[in-house]
Design a protein around this motif. Structure first.
Motif, PDB file in Angstrom:
ATOM      1  N   GLY A 100       0.729  -1.322  -0.036  1.00 53.39           N
ATOM      2  CA  GLY A 100       0.053   0.103   0.011  1.00 53.39           C
ATOM      3  C   GLY A 100       0.790   1.290  -0.107  1.00 53.39           C
ATOM      4  N   ALA A 101       2.094   1.130   0.009  1.00 49.61           N
ATOM      5  CA  ALA A 101       2.660   2.693  -0.082  1.00 49.61           C
ATOM      6  C   ALA A 101       2.917   2.990  -1.449  1.00 49.61           C
ATOM      7  N   SER A 102       2.879   4.352  -1.524  1.00 47.42           N
ATOM      8  CA  SER A 102       2.693   5.032  -2.969  1.00 47.42           C
ATOM      9  C   SER A 102       3.880   5.972  -2.845  1.00 47.42           C
ATOM     10  N   ARG A 103       4.642   6.181  -1.888  1.00 50.75           N
ATOM     11  CA  ARG A 103       5.861   7.137  -1.856  1.00 50.75           C
ATOM     12  C   ARG A 103       6.957   6.468  -1.043  1.00 50.75           C
ATOM     13  N   VAL A 104       8.120   6.504  -1.639  1.00 53.76           N
ATOM     14  CA  VAL A 104       9.340   6.169  -0.885  1.00 53.76           C
ATOM     15  C   VAL A 104      10.237   7.309  -0.790  1.00 53.76           C
ATOM     16  N   TYR A 105      10.621   7.701   0.330  1.00 56.12           N
ATOM     17  CA  TYR A 105      11.675   8.884   0.720  1.00 56.12           C
ATOM     18  C   TYR A 105      13.141   8.078   0.552  1.00 56.12           C
ATOM     19  N   LEU A 106      13.893   8.406  -0.300  1.00 52.41           N
ATOM     20  CA  LEU A 106      15.328   7.726  -0.499  1.00 52.41           C
ATOM     21  C   LEU A 106      16.352   8.625   0.301  1.00 52.41           C
ATOM     22  N   GLN A 107      16.607   7.981   1.584  1.00 52.46           N
ATOM     23  CA  GLN A 107      17.561   8.751   2.325  1.00 52.46           C
ATOM     24  C   GLN A 107      19.072   8.794   1.915  1.00 52.46           C
ATOM     25  N   ILE A 108      19.363   9.906   1.399  1.00 48.62           N
ATOM     26  CA  ILE A 108      20.925  10.155   0.829  1.00 48.62           C
ATOM     27  C   ILE A 108      21.638  10.717   1.691  1.00 48.62           C
ATOM     28  N   LEU A 109      22.767   9.940   2.124  1.00 43.42           N
ATOM     29  CA  LEU A 109      23.753  10.211   2.944  1.00 43.42           C
ATOM     30  C   LEU A 109      24.899  10.925   2.795  1.00 43.42           C
ATOM     31  N   ASP A 110      25.202  10.715   1.366  1.00 44.58           N
ATOM     32  CA  ASP A 110      26.114  11.185   0.847  1.00 44.58           C
ATOM     33  C   ASP A 110      25.786  12.226  -0.130  1.00 44.58           C
ATOM     34  N   LEU A 111      25.946  13.624   0.361  1.00 50.78           N
ATOM     35  CA  LEU A 111      25.349  14.669  -0.380  1.00 50.78           C
ATOM     36  C   LEU A 111      26.066  15.172  -1.275  1.00 50.78           C
ATOM     37  N   ALA A 112      27.152  14.838  -1.307  1.00 58.05           N
ATOM     38  CA  ALA A 112      28.135  15.137  -2.537  1.00 58.05           C
ATOM     39  C   ALA A 112      28.300  14.555  -3.653  1.00 58.05           C
ATOM     40  N   ASP A 113      27.690  13.323  -3.585  1.00 63.40           N
ATOM     41  CA  ASP A 113      27.488  12.362  -4.684  1.00 63.40           C
ATOM     42  C   ASP A 113      26.228  12.340  -5.597  1.00 63.40           C
ATOM     43  N   LEU A 114      26.196  13.824  -6.346  1.00 65.61           N
ATOM     44  CA  LEU A 114      25.107  13.910  -7.268  1.00 65.61           C
ATOM     45  C   LEU A 114      24.845  12.694  -8.436  1.00 65.61           C
ATOM     46  N   ASP A 115      25.955  12.360  -8.813  1.00 61.74           N
ATOM     47  CA  ASP A 115      26.061  10.862  -9.651  1.00 61.74           C
ATOM     48  C   ASP A 115      24.900  10.054  -9.124  1.00 61.74           C
ATOM     49  N   HIS A 116      24.801   9.868  -7.753  1.00 58.93           N
ATOM     50  CA  HIS A 116      24.174   8.652  -7.311  1.00 58.93           C
ATOM     51  C   HIS A 116      22.591   9.149  -7.568  1.00 58.93           C
ATOM     52  N   LEU A 117      22.360  10.489  -7.446  1.00 58.51           N
ATOM     53  CA  LEU A 117      20.895  10.776  -7.797  1.00 58.51           C
ATOM     54  C   LEU A 117      20.751  10.527  -9.334  1.00 58.51           C
ATOM     55  N   ALA A 118      21.494  10.989 -10.023  1.00 57.94           N
ATOM     56  CA  ALA A 118      21.531  10.946 -11.676  1.00 57.94           C
ATOM     57  C   ALA A 118      21.112   9.351 -11.985  1.00 57.94           C
ATOM     58  N   LEU A 119      21.932   8.301 -11.342  1.00 54.25           N
ATOM     59  CA  LEU A 119      21.872   6.990 -11.566  1.00 54.25           C
ATOM     60  C   LEU A 119      20.363   6.271 -11.412  1.00 54.25           C
ATOM     61  N   ILE A 120      19.979   6.810 -10.030  1.00 60.42           N
ATOM     62  CA  ILE A 120      18.574   6.742  -9.612  1.00 60.42           C
ATOM     63  C   ILE A 120      17.401   7.150 -10.392  1.00 60.42           C
ATOM     64  N   ALA A 121      17.760   8.275 -10.706  1.00 53.26           N
ATOM     65  CA  ALA A 121      16.598   8.889 -11.671  1.00 53.26           C
ATOM     66  C   ALA A 121      16.870   8.363 -13.055  1.00 53.26           C
ATOM     67  N   GLU A 122      17.758   7.990 -13.587  1.00 54.62           N
ATOM     68  CA  GLU A 122      17.826   7.306 -14.968  1.00 54.62           C
ATOM     69  C   GLU A 122      17.334   5.881 -14.846  1.00 54.62           C
ATOM     70  N   GLN A 123      17.634   4.928 -13.830  1.00 59.60           N
ATOM     71  CA  GLN A 123      17.479   3.463 -13.984  1.00 59.60           C
ATOM     72  C   GLN A 123      16.463   3.008 -13.042  1.00 59.60           C
ATOM     73  N   VAL A 124      16.087   3.840 -12.051  1.00 57.37           N
ATOM     74  CA  VAL A 124      15.042   3.206 -11.013  1.00 57.37           C
ATOM     75  C   VAL A 124      14.031   4.088 -11.258  1.00 57.37           C
ATOM     76  N   LEU A 125      13.859   5.451 -11.488  1.00 61.36           N
ATOM     77  CA  LEU A 125      12.805   6.294 -11.545  1.00 61.36           C
ATOM     78  C   LEU A 125      11.618   5.953 -12.517  1.00 61.36           C
ATOM     79  N   PRO A 126      12.051   5.476 -13.650  1.00 63.62           N
ATOM     80  CA  PRO A 126      11.288   5.230 -14.755  1.00 63.62           C
ATOM     81  C   PRO A 126      10.383   4.117 -14.566  1.00 63.62           C
ATOM     82  N   GLN A 127      11.059   2.993 -13.659  1.00 60.58           N
ATOM     83  CA  GLN A 127      10.564   1.527 -13.648  1.00 60.58           C
ATOM     84  C   GLN A 127       9.679   1.449 -12.304  1.00 60.58           C
ATOM     85  N   VAL A 128       9.510   2.603 -11.607  1.00 62.43           N
ATOM     86  CA  VAL A 128       8.467   2.480 -10.408  1.00 62.43           C
ATOM     87  C   VAL A 128       7.173   3.516 -10.619  1.00 62.43           C
TER      88      VAL A 128
END
Length: 308
Positions: A280-308
């Motif tokens: 029943g969850a419709s939102r997930v908050y991704l806790q990002i602990l390394d705030l300098a790693d913007l490539d991490h966000l880009a990877l999630i946006a490119e390969q996870v976000l479109p699939q959920v």
């Protein structure tokens, strides 16, 4: 089955300046995530030195309100011990105006005694009772029709003939309540919340707590209008080496992150998010602990976000 919203959730008390948070918020917006949320803490936890020092949640969100255009902004969660309910209602309403109606208030009891001691904030014994009064006051102030006044006579807080101003843009401002308390928490969520969130819990524990909240909402006569969400640490990599590198940076073991968070390849993370969607969850908050790693966000946006 509805799409899952992915929101970025940060822990600035571990060490982040406003400029760092702004960079993450802008990446959040540019990459297509739904929202930027931050914790509300004044002291680093664990081994972190917290440099350059804490930033205030609502001052941060006020700045981001003027420097972003689309993403929603909020706290996960503001401590009720930090602010009196009247000024908190004013702060949130003002930031809602500054953002054009994009603010959400996550509110909790407060729990970290050391940060209260470090900054001279009273840490009361009866936090939950004060928290319940805060919810009644903040939502009551916002909901009072313009031109009328609001009064409240509680054990901990008393308001007399408040003009209940300013008004937020949103009516109502979404209110997020969370936690694993078996009785009082579901009752308050059913009465006051727009969204119910469970931080850092398994699918099984989340399902049990969601059922408690659904039962409390039904008992109160609410329809099926509550949003259910989870917050989980994210550690995603294109390959095993990248996952291991990101885990090492945040001081966590890969196996532990896979068990308790959203870790591994994009495919593994998509599969686990799907298990939360099934309960029943419709939102997930991704806790990002390394705030300098913007490539991490880009990877999630490119390969996870479109699939959920």
């Amino acid at each position: 089955m509805v799409d899952m919203e992915l929101r970025i959730f940060t822990e600035p008390q571990q060490g982040a300046s406003y400029d760092t948070l702004l960079a993450v918020a802008k990446a959040t917006e540019d990459l297509g995530f739904d929202a930027f949320f931050r914790s509300d803490h004044y002291l680093a936890m664990g081994d972190a030195d917290g440099l350059p020092g804490p930033t205030d949640a609502w001052i941060t969100l006020a700045g981001l309100a003027r420097e972003t255009k689309r993403i929603r902004l909020g706290t996960l969660v503001t401590a009720a011990t930090f602010r009196l309910p009247g000024p908190l209602a004013i702060q949130v309403a003002q930031v809602d105006q500054m953002s054009g109606g994009r603010v959400e208030l996550g509110l909790g009891t407060g729990w970290f005694a050391d940060e209260h001691t470090a900054y001279g904030i009273p840490y009361p014994d009866d936090k939950f009772a004060r928290f319940e009064e805060q919810l009644a006051i903040v939502t009551g102030l916002w909901g009072t029709p313009q031109g009328e006044t609001f009064s409240f006579d509680g054990k901990h807080f008393q308001l007399a003939d408040s003009p209940a101003l300013p008004k937020p843009v949103q009516q109502p401002v979404p209110v997020l309540i969370g936690g694993l308390g078996a009785t009082r928490t579901p009752r308050l969520a059913a009465e006051y919340a727009t969204e119910f969130n469970i931080p850092f819990a398994s699918v099984e524990d989340s399902a049990q707590q969601f059922d408690r909240v659904r039962a409390a909402a039904k008992e109160r006569g609410r329809g099926d209008d509550l949003v259910y969400s989870n917050a989980l640490v994210a550690c995603v990599g294109a390959n095993d080496a990248e996952v291991a590198r990101r885990a090492a940076v945040i001081g966590r073991a890969v196996d532990e992150l896979k068990a308790n968070g959203l870790a591994g390849s994009p495919a593994e993370v998509v599969e686990k998010i799907g298990r939360y969607r099934e309960i029943g969850a419709s939102r997930v908050y991704l806790q990002i602990l390394d705030l300098a790693d913007l490539d991490h966000l880009a990877l999630i946006a490119e390969q996870v976000l479109p699939q959920v």
